[in-house]
Design an enzyme around this catalytic site. Structure first.
Site, short mmCIF file in Angstrom:
data_model
loop_
_atom_site.label_atom_id
_atom_site.label_comp_id
_atom_site.label_asym_id
_atom_site.label_seq_id
_atom_site.Cartn_x
_atom_site.Cartn_y
_atom_site.Cartn_z
CE LYS A 79 -3.92 2.01 2.58
NZ LYS A 79 -4.87 1.81 3.71
CB SER A 154 -8.11 3.71 2.61
OG SER A 154 -7.33 3.09 3.62
CB SER A 178 -8.58 0.90 5.54
OG SER A 178 -9.25 2.11 5.33
N1 GLN Z 1 -13.22 4.50 5.93
C1 GLN Z 1 -12.71 4.92 7.19
C2 GLN Z 1 -12.23 6.35 7.07
O1 GLN Z 1 -12.45 6.94 6.07
C3 GLN Z 1 -11.60 4.01 7.65
C4 GLN Z 1 -10.35 4.23 6.89
C5 GLN Z 1 -9.22 3.37 7.35
O2 GLN Z 1 -9.41 2.36 8.00
N2 GLN Z 1 -8.02 3.82 7.01
O3 GLN Z 1 -11.63 6.89 7.94
#
Ligand code: GLN
Length: 496
Positions: A79, A154, A178
């Site tokens: 990532k 994400s 995410s």
């Molecule tokens: N979707 C959540 C956010 O926007 C979690 C994102 C994540 O776990 N990095 O913060």
């Protein structure tokens, strides 16, 4: 060699260690497949052709010298918020678009030491804020099971890379869901370990008290192998936990006899529609059929998870992202004085969601509001963690959905709140620091959808119970085999 790219990490390591094929051969086929597939999928922000070839040659050399490596020759998607020395690490943001990592993150280095081949840096929502990858400022990533749909986020690039056979292990980071949500959307296993189990050194911080690195893979065994390689104490990360590390890949069971699985009263799936409700009811029955005892548990404060998270995560992000000001890292837009330079740099460098979070977080931390918002959210966080502790007095694992719907189409969630709701089921576990994973649990055809889309079952364990968690997921995966029921549209095209 065309089928070799579809091998799982465990099979690749066996093949390379035994000399059945070399890491160099596999890497060549993999890079050719990536070059063919990327124009449709867009999983990667950089493909590391030379780096991968050079690493594969070194792995082959180590094997020739008699070494045996647990992940020999396994193609790895990293990532793009994790540092890999000498590669671009963008966080999916314009502010870091041209920034090169000066060192390698501990978790990445440990996978390289175990024999992995870094084939690319994967797309992501900007600074890991989002649930669809649509917040990336640098590219569009598509779901390999339906190219009109998002891969989740994400860690969407890592998920689509693994689903499209463009890697066998994807590294993700999970702050509120995410890893688990994109795994569910892309028919993968996505595993978030206990907070502090995997080093965050070299992971560009979003919300430091929640961020945790973990693997996305096509099987539970691969997730266990990846976790065993990347986990354990690291003196470079002050929040890394210094207590004995239990390996997991050597303890995967095939039944659930004697395991009490909690079904959360407040997570009734009826409101998700009859098809999804039936799918989870079946998943819970399948756990029972494997020998588990189902018990009802209560998480009365879980419904405050979203509100709590959307104060704590933005507060920490506003502080962490203060360093991106044009002075030291990445983009600089000059101005008449230093303040104008900060302003212009941050205005040009950050996208709308990141700016929204910085504003919310700065507000919540400002004097006069700190007690009303941030301190209150911390108290709610403690109550949520206490609810889990109470629930685990009567069960060993908790089963729940990983996401409330299958992957949606691009631009379907245009207001931020509907996007935030995607993490309703994953955020409470993050706030409590618990290990949790998503494992494929069946398929539903969304209204107007072209093909069936995967859904994920979320299993959560008490702190440090990774071994029991992966073991149970393995038993469920073996008995149900949902992941094999459909193939990604992309791989079918590539291998036909
Ligand atoms: N979707 C959540 C956010 O926007 C979690 C994102 C994540 O776990 N990095 O913060």
């Amino acid at each position: 060699m065309s089928d070799s790219i579809e091998r799982n990490a465990a099979e690749i390591a066996r093949g390379v260690n035994s000399g059945a094929f070399s890491a160099a051969e596999l890497t060549r086929s993999m890079l050719a497949h990536i070059d063919r597939t990327e124009p449709q999928v867009g999983a990667y922000l950089s493909v590391l052709h030379e780096r991968a070839a050079a690493t594969a040659a070194r792995v082959d050399e180590r094997i020739k010298q008699g070494e045996r490596l647990p992940l020999a020759g396994v193609p790895l998607a990293v990532k793009d918020n994790m540092c890999l020395e000498g590669t671009r690490t963008t966080c999916g943001s314009k502010i870091l678009e041209h920034w090169t990592s000066p060192y390698t993150a501990t978790a990445v280095q440990r996978l390289l030491d175990a024999g992995c081949i870094p084939v690319g840096k994967a797309n992501m929502d900007e600074f890991a804020m989002g649930s669809s990858c649509e917040n990336s400022a640098l590219g569009v990533t598509r779901n390999p099971y339906d190219l009109e749909r998002v891969p989740g986020g994400s860690s969407g690039g890592s998920a689509s890379a693994v689903a499209a056979f463009e890697a066998a292990i994807g590294m993700g980071s999970d702050t509120g869901g995410s890893i688990r949500e994109p795994a569910a959307f892309c028919n993968l296993v996505g595993f978030k370990p206990t907070y502090g189990r995997v080093s965050r050194y070299g992971l560009i911080a979003f919300a430091s008290s929640l961020d945790q690195i973990g693997p996305l893979t096509r099987t539970v065994e691969d997730a266990a192998l990846a976790y065993d390689a990347m986990g354990g104490h690291d003196p470079m990360d002050a929040t890394s936990i210094d207590r004995p590390f239990e390996t997991t890949a050597d303890g995967l069971r095939t039944d659930l006899r004697g395991v009490r699985v909690g079904i959360v009263r407040e997570f009734a799936t009826k409101e998700l529609g009859p098809e999804i409700d039936a799918l989870y009811a079946k998943a819970y029955r399948d756990l029972e059929a494997l020998g588990a005892e189902l018990v009802e548990v209560a998480l009365p404060t879980a419904e405050y998870g979203l509100a709590t998270y959307y104060l704590i995560a933005p507060a920490e992000c506003s502080s962490n992202l203060a360093r991106f000001d044009g002075v030291r890292y990445g983009l600089r837009v000059e101005g008449a004085n230093v303040h104008e330079m900060y302003e212009r740099t941050r205005a040009a460098g950050f996208g709308p969601e990141v700016k929204r979070r910085i504003l919310i977080g700065t507000y919540a931390l400002s004097s006069g509001y700190y007690d009303a918002y941030y301190v209150r959210a911390q108290k709610a966080r403690t109550l949520i963690a206490q609810d889990f502790a109470k629930a685990f007095a009567s069960c060993d694992l908790i089963a729940a959905p990983a996401a409330s719907s299958p992957a949606f189409t691009f631009n379907a969630k245009s207001d931020p709140y509907s996007m935030y709701l995607m993490d309703y089921y994953t955020i409470p576990m993050s706030l409590a620091g618990l290990p949790a994973l998503s494992v494929p649990c069946g398929w539903v055809t969304p209204p107007g959808g072209a093909s069936p889309m995967p859904m994920g079952l979320q299993l959560t364990a008490p702190l440090f119970a990774e071994r029991a968690l992966l073991s149970a997921a393995h038993a469920y995966e073996r008995a149900t085999g949902h992941a094999a029921a459909q193939r990604p549209v992309i791989a079918m095209e590539a291998t036909q």
